[in-house]
Design a protein around this motif. Structure first.
Motif, PDB file in Angstrom:
ATOM      1  N   ALA A   2       0.850  -1.194   0.000  1.00 39.82           N
ATOM      2  CA  ALA A   2       0.000   0.000   0.000  1.00 39.82           C
ATOM      3  C   ALA A   2       0.884   1.241   0.000  1.00 39.82           C
ATOM      4  O   ALA A   2       1.868   1.311   0.733  1.00 39.82           O
ATOM      5  CB  ALA A   2      -0.915   0.005   1.216  1.00 39.82           C
ATOM      6  N   ILE A   3       0.501   2.206  -0.829  1.00 35.82           N
ATOM      7  CA  ILE A   3       1.245   3.463  -0.965  1.00 35.82           C
ATOM      8  C   ILE A   3       0.259   4.618  -0.824  1.00 35.82           C
ATOM      9  O   ILE A   3      -0.829   4.576  -1.389  1.00 35.82           O
ATOM     10  CB  ILE A   3       1.939   3.557  -2.331  1.00 35.82           C
ATOM     11  N   GLY A   4       0.676   5.650  -0.121  1.00 36.12           N
ATOM     12  CA  GLY A   4      -0.107   6.875  -0.024  1.00 36.12           C
ATOM     13  C   GLY A   4       0.746   8.047  -0.454  1.00 36.12           C
ATOM     14  O   GLY A   4       1.893   8.169  -0.020  1.00 36.12           O
ATOM     15  N   THR A   5       0.206   8.892  -1.329  1.00 38.12           N
ATOM     16  CA  THR A   5       0.950  10.062  -1.809  1.00 38.12           C
ATOM     17  C   THR A   5       0.041  11.279  -1.830  1.00 38.12           C
ATOM     18  O   THR A   5      -1.176  11.175  -1.882  1.00 38.12           O
ATOM     19  CB  THR A   5       1.538   9.837  -3.220  1.00 38.12           C
ATOM     20  N   SER A   6       0.666  12.427  -1.823  1.00 40.11           N
ATOM     21  CA  SER A   6      -0.067  13.693  -1.888  1.00 40.11           C
ATOM     22  C   SER A   6       0.680  14.600  -2.857  1.00 40.11           C
ATOM     23  O   SER A   6       1.012  14.181  -3.958  1.00 40.11           O
ATOM     24  CB  SER A   6      -0.191  14.299  -0.489  1.00 40.11           C
ATOM     25  N   THR A   7       1.000  15.808  -2.438  1.00 35.30           N
ATOM     26  CA  THR A   7       1.710  16.740  -3.304  1.00 35.30           C
ATOM     27  C   THR A   7       3.002  16.094  -3.785  1.00 35.30           C
ATOM     28  O   THR A   7       3.768  15.561  -2.998  1.00 35.30           O
ATOM     29  CB  THR A   7       2.026  18.042  -2.538  1.00 35.30           C
ATOM     30  N   GLY A   8       3.241  16.127  -5.070  1.00 33.74           N
ATOM     31  CA  GLY A   8       4.425  15.496  -5.643  1.00 33.74           C
ATOM     32  C   GLY A   8       4.248  14.022  -5.925  1.00 33.74           C
ATOM     33  O   GLY A   8       5.103  13.392  -6.551  1.00 33.74           O
ATOM     34  N   VAL A  29      -1.923  -1.221  -3.907  1.00 36.30           N
ATOM     35  CA  VAL A  29      -3.053  -0.298  -3.775  1.00 36.30           C
ATOM     36  C   VAL A  29      -2.495   1.072  -3.427  1.00 36.30           C
ATOM     37  O   VAL A  29      -1.605   1.190  -2.578  1.00 36.30           O
ATOM     38  CB  VAL A  29      -4.079  -0.791  -2.736  1.00 36.30           C
ATOM     39  N   ILE A  30      -3.001   2.080  -4.114  1.00 41.72           N
ATOM     40  CA  ILE A  30      -2.423   3.418  -4.020  1.00 41.72           C
ATOM     41  C   ILE A  30      -3.513   4.447  -3.767  1.00 41.72           C
ATOM     42  O   ILE A  30      -4.531   4.473  -4.465  1.00 41.72           O
ATOM     43  CB  ILE A  30      -1.699   3.794  -5.334  1.00 41.72           C
ATOM     44  N   VAL A  31      -3.268   5.310  -2.793  1.00 45.25           N
ATOM     45  CA  VAL A  31      -4.109   6.481  -2.586  1.00 45.25           C
ATOM     46  C   VAL A  31      -3.274   7.698  -2.947  1.00 45.25           C
ATOM     47  O   VAL A  31      -2.205   7.925  -2.389  1.00 45.25           O
ATOM     48  CB  VAL A  31      -4.606   6.596  -1.127  1.00 45.25           C
ATOM     49  N   SER A  53      -0.169  -4.201 -14.500  1.00 43.27           N
ATOM     50  CA  SER A  53      -1.473  -3.618 -14.789  1.00 43.27           C
ATOM     51  C   SER A  53      -1.747  -2.475 -13.810  1.00 43.27           C
ATOM     52  O   SER A  53      -1.540  -2.634 -12.602  1.00 43.27           O
ATOM     53  CB  SER A  53      -2.539  -4.704 -14.648  1.00 43.27           C
ATOM     54  N   VAL A  54      -2.197  -1.328 -14.310  1.00 45.35           N
ATOM     55  CA  VAL A  54      -2.544  -0.185 -13.462  1.00 45.35           C
ATOM     56  C   VAL A  54      -3.923   0.309 -13.885  1.00 45.35           C
ATOM     57  O   VAL A  54      -4.164   0.532 -15.068  1.00 45.35           O
ATOM     58  CB  VAL A  54      -1.525   0.972 -13.604  1.00 45.35           C
ATOM     59  N   ALA A  55      -4.818   0.472 -12.925  1.00 43.60           N
ATOM     60  CA  ALA A  55      -6.168   0.956 -13.226  1.00 43.60           C
ATOM     61  C   ALA A  55      -6.744   1.662 -12.006  1.00 43.60           C
ATOM     62  O   ALA A  55      -6.236   1.526 -10.895  1.00 43.60           O
ATOM     63  CB  ALA A  55      -7.076  -0.211 -13.626  1.00 43.60           C
ATOM     64  N   GLU A  56      -7.811   2.402 -12.233  1.00 46.34           N
ATOM     65  CA  GLU A  56      -8.545   3.010 -11.137  1.00 46.34           C
ATOM     66  C   GLU A  56      -9.354   1.918 -10.454  1.00 46.34           C
ATOM     67  O   GLU A  56      -9.928   1.046 -11.120  1.00 46.34           O
ATOM     68  CB  GLU A  56      -9.459   4.106 -11.686  1.00 46.34           C
ATOM     69  N   GLN A  67      -0.747  -6.323 -10.120  1.00 46.64           N
ATOM     70  CA  GLN A  67      -1.772  -5.326 -10.432  1.00 46.64           C
ATOM     71  C   GLN A  67      -1.648  -4.158  -9.469  1.00 46.64           C
ATOM     72  O   GLN A  67      -1.361  -4.350  -8.292  1.00 46.64           O
ATOM     73  CB  GLN A  67      -3.178  -5.900 -10.277  1.00 46.64           C
ATOM     74  N   ALA A  68      -1.874  -2.952  -9.995  1.00 46.98           N
ATOM     75  CA  ALA A  68      -1.898  -1.753  -9.151  1.00 46.98           C
ATOM     76  C   ALA A  68      -3.246  -1.081  -9.327  1.00 46.98           C
ATOM     77  O   ALA A  68      -3.763  -0.970 -10.444  1.00 46.98           O
ATOM     78  CB  ALA A  68      -0.779  -0.795  -9.549  1.00 46.98           C
ATOM     79  N   TRP A  69      -3.793  -0.620  -8.220  1.00 45.87           N
ATOM     80  CA  TRP A  69      -5.103   0.025  -8.213  1.00 45.87           C
ATOM     81  C   TRP A  69      -4.981   1.396  -7.561  1.00 45.87           C
ATOM     82  O   TRP A  69      -4.475   1.509  -6.449  1.00 45.87           O
ATOM     83  CB  TRP A  69      -6.119  -0.837  -7.476  1.00 45.87           C
ATOM     84  N   ILE A  70      -5.467   2.422  -8.248  1.00 47.26           N
ATOM     85  CA  ILE A  70      -5.469   3.800  -7.746  1.00 47.26           C
ATOM     86  C   ILE A  70      -6.857   4.089  -7.174  1.00 47.26           C
ATOM     87  O   ILE A  70      -7.873   3.839  -7.841  1.00 47.26           O
ATOM     88  CB  ILE A  70      -5.194   4.814  -8.884  1.00 47.26           C
ATOM     89  N   ALA A  71      -6.916   4.639  -5.962  1.00 44.61           N
ATOM     90  CA  ALA A  71      -8.205   5.007  -5.370  1.00 44.61           C
ATOM     91  C   ALA A  71      -8.868   6.085  -6.220  1.00 44.61           C
ATOM     92  O   ALA A  71      -8.233   7.080  -6.569  1.00 44.61           O
ATOM     93  CB  ALA A  71      -8.008   5.521  -3.947  1.00 44.61           C
ATOM     94  N   PRO A  72     -10.132   5.904  -6.573  1.00 45.95           N
ATOM     95  CA  PRO A  72     -10.827   6.951  -7.319  1.00 45.95           C
ATOM     96  C   PRO A  72     -11.028   8.189  -6.444  1.00 45.95           C
ATOM     97  O   PRO A  72     -11.255   8.064  -5.235  1.00 45.95           O
ATOM     98  CB  PRO A  72     -12.177   6.329  -7.688  1.00 45.95           C
ATOM     99  N   GLY A  73     -10.945   9.350  -7.056  1.00 52.45           N
ATOM    100  CA  GLY A  73     -11.174  10.588  -6.320  1.00 52.45           C
ATOM    101  C   GLY A  73     -12.544  10.592  -5.667  1.00 52.45           C
ATOM    102  O   GLY A  73     -13.505  10.032  -6.199  1.00 52.45           O
ATOM    103  N   ASN A  74     -12.628  11.175  -4.485  1.00 54.03           N
ATOM    104  CA  ASN A  74     -13.844  11.317  -3.699  1.00 54.03           C
ATOM    105  C   ASN A  74     -14.321   9.999  -3.081  1.00 54.03           C
ATOM    106  O   ASN A  74     -15.435   9.915  -2.595  1.00 54.03           O
ATOM    107  CB  ASN A  74     -14.974  11.981  -4.491  1.00 54.03           C
ATOM    108  N   PHE A  75     -13.477   8.967  -3.105  1.00 52.81           N
ATOM    109  CA  PHE A  75     -13.804   7.689  -2.468  1.00 52.81           C
ATOM    110  C   PHE A  75     -12.612   7.215  -1.641  1.00 52.81           C
ATOM    111  O   PHE A  75     -11.477   7.211  -2.128  1.00 52.81           O
ATOM    112  CB  PHE A  75     -14.109   6.598  -3.503  1.00 52.81           C
TER     113      PHE A  75
END
Length: 123
Positions: A2-8, A29-31, A53-56, A67-75
């Motif tokens: 699990a990875i969490g990122t913000s600015t940058g 899984v990425i936020v 594989s990378v997807a929302e 597989q990598a999954w990006i958290a959808p915005g507002n969720f």
């Protein structure tokens, strides 16, 4: 993983994701703290240069290695399943209250992932 990122974060992810091998042994899984209209574009951008594989993320998706999954915005994105890497893990999405003014919030993801991890990874 699990990875969490913000600015940058988008630039950091653009450096990291292409370096992961095609046989990456765990799901990722990425936020990334960003608005809904940009998370899908980020996933597409990363997918163009990735060996995995990378997807929302979509609710109910079964996670698999490579597989990598990006958290959808507002969720907020969460993971649930049996303890241990790759044991029937599924993505969950919710619109619970923002945390630290963020939705998605990495805290929500990390809280859901921690109980699923092998004890050796938490030591």
């Amino acid at each position: 993983m699990a990875i969490g990122t913000s600015t940058g974060g988008p630039n950091a992810l653009a450096e990291l994701i292409p370096q992961l091998p095609a046989g990456f042994p765990v799901p990722l899984v990425i936020v990334q703290h960003m608005p809904a209209m940009f998370t899908g574009l980020l996933a597409e951008r990363l997918a163009r240069t990735a060996k995995i594989s990378v997807a929302e993320g979509k609710a109910g998706t079964v996670l698999a290695a490579g597989q990598a999954w990006i958290a959808p915005g507002n969720f907020h994105m969460t993971v649930a399943g049996s303890p241990g890497w790759g044991k029937n893990w599924r993505l969950g999405l919710n619109q619970n209250d923002p945390e630290h003014s963020c939705r998605p919030a990495v805290d929500a993801l990390f809280r859901s992932v921690a109980p699923q991890a092998e004890p050796a990874f938490l030591a």
